[in-house]
Write a protein that holds these residues in place. Structure first.
Motif, short mmCIF file in Angstrom:
data_model
loop_
_atom_site.label_atom_id
_atom_site.label_comp_id
_atom_site.label_asym_id
_atom_site.label_seq_id
_atom_site.Cartn_x
_atom_site.Cartn_y
_atom_site.Cartn_z
N THR A 14 0.82 -1.29 -0.12
CA THR A 14 -0.12 0.04 0.28
C THR A 14 0.96 1.26 -0.05
O THR A 14 0.43 2.20 -0.56
CB THR A 14 -0.93 -0.03 1.11
OG1 THR A 14 -0.03 -0.08 2.52
CG2 THR A 14 -1.95 -0.94 1.13
N ALA A 15 1.97 1.09 0.66
CA ALA A 15 3.04 2.30 0.54
C ALA A 15 3.39 2.48 -0.74
O ALA A 15 3.61 3.82 -1.23
CB ALA A 15 4.32 2.19 1.46
N SER A 16 3.53 1.61 -1.63
CA SER A 16 4.31 1.89 -2.96
C SER A 16 3.14 1.75 -4.28
O SER A 16 3.29 1.60 -5.32
CB SER A 16 5.27 1.06 -3.13
OG SER A 16 4.64 -0.44 -3.54
N SER A 17 1.78 1.88 -3.72
CA SER A 17 0.82 1.49 -5.03
C SER A 17 0.35 2.72 -5.67
O SER A 17 -0.36 2.71 -6.57
CB SER A 17 -0.54 1.17 -4.04
OG SER A 17 -1.06 2.22 -3.40
N ASN A 18 1.23 3.74 -5.68
CA ASN A 18 0.98 5.10 -6.51
C ASN A 18 1.52 4.74 -8.00
O ASN A 18 1.31 5.65 -8.67
CB ASN A 18 1.65 6.05 -5.91
CG ASN A 18 3.06 6.08 -5.53
OD1 ASN A 18 3.59 5.06 -5.53
ND2 ASN A 18 3.51 7.32 -5.19
N THR A 19 2.49 3.60 -7.93
CA THR A 19 3.03 3.51 -9.36
C THR A 19 2.40 2.14 -10.07
O THR A 19 1.96 1.49 -9.39
CB THR A 19 4.51 3.13 -9.30
OG1 THR A 19 4.93 2.00 -8.52
CG2 THR A 19 5.12 4.46 -8.61
N LEU A 20 2.49 1.96 -11.18
CA LEU A 20 1.98 0.98 -12.00
C LEU A 20 2.72 -0.36 -11.37
O LEU A 20 1.90 -1.40 -10.99
CB LEU A 20 2.12 0.85 -13.30
CG LEU A 20 1.76 -0.22 -14.10
CD1 LEU A 20 0.21 -0.56 -14.01
CD2 LEU A 20 2.05 -0.16 -15.56
N LEU A 21 3.79 -0.41 -11.04
CA LEU A 21 4.57 -1.54 -10.70
C LEU A 21 4.09 -1.74 -9.08
O LEU A 21 3.98 -3.09 -8.72
CB LEU A 21 6.07 -1.54 -10.50
CG LEU A 21 6.79 -1.50 -11.84
CD1 LEU A 21 8.34 -1.35 -11.96
CD2 LEU A 21 6.26 -2.87 -12.70
N GLY A 22 3.99 -0.98 -8.47
CA GLY A 22 3.38 -0.85 -7.10
C GLY A 22 2.15 -1.42 -6.88
O GLY A 22 1.81 -2.47 -6.09
N LYS A 23 1.25 -1.09 -7.92
CA LYS A 23 -0.15 -1.64 -8.01
C LYS A 23 -0.22 -3.09 -8.35
O LYS A 23 -0.82 -4.10 -8.10
CB LYS A 23 -1.02 -0.79 -8.95
CG LYS A 23 -1.46 0.46 -8.32
CD LYS A 23 -2.25 1.45 -9.42
CE LYS A 23 -2.69 2.73 -8.73
NZ LYS A 23 -3.16 3.56 -9.74
N LEU A 24 0.95 -3.58 -9.17
CA LEU A 24 0.85 -4.82 -9.84
C LEU A 24 1.46 -5.69 -8.70
O LEU A 24 1.09 -6.76 -8.57
CB LEU A 24 1.75 -4.81 -10.91
CG LEU A 24 1.24 -4.51 -12.33
CD1 LEU A 24 2.46 -4.56 -13.38
CD2 LEU A 24 0.08 -5.46 -12.71
N ARG A 25 2.23 -5.28 -7.94
CA ARG A 25 2.90 -5.87 -6.83
C ARG A 25 1.53 -6.31 -5.90
O ARG A 25 1.81 -7.30 -5.44
CB ARG A 25 3.89 -5.29 -6.20
CG ARG A 25 4.72 -6.07 -5.13
CD ARG A 25 5.85 -4.93 -4.57
NE ARG A 25 6.76 -5.71 -3.50
CZ ARG A 25 6.48 -5.90 -2.11
NH1 ARG A 25 5.18 -5.16 -1.75
NH2 ARG A 25 7.07 -6.60 -1.25
N ALA A 26 0.99 -5.11 -5.43
CA ALA A 26 -0.14 -5.35 -4.48
C ALA A 26 -1.06 -6.35 -4.96
O ALA A 26 -1.40 -7.28 -4.13
CB ALA A 26 -0.63 -3.97 -4.29
N LEU A 27 -1.42 -6.31 -6.25
CA LEU A 27 -2.31 -7.48 -6.72
C LEU A 27 -1.78 -8.76 -6.77
O LEU A 27 -2.52 -9.70 -6.40
CB LEU A 27 -2.62 -6.99 -8.40
CG LEU A 27 -3.43 -7.85 -9.18
CD1 LEU A 27 -4.97 -7.70 -8.23
CD2 LEU A 27 -3.71 -7.57 -10.52
#
Length: 50
Positions: A14-27
């Motif tokens: 959630t801390a890094s979800s502002n980038t596309l890679l962060g969102k993909l990692r969270a998913l």
């Protein structure tokens, strides 16, 4: 299942979800968590006697 590790992974995601890679990692982490929960349910079902 280690909930402390999962909670730390969710906080990191959630801390890094502002980038596309962060969102993909969270998913990916969420999908992995669901998969492991599903595996635990299946393992428990197979462990119990019929």
């Amino acid at each position: 299942m280690n909930t402390a590790t999962n909670a730390a992974a969710v906080r990191t995601a959630t801390a890094s979800s502002n980038t596309l890679l962060g969102k993909l990692r969270a998913l990916a982490l969420h999908a992995l968590n669901l998969h492991l929960q599903n595996c635990a349910v299946i393992a428990e079902a197979h462990r119990r006697p019929q």
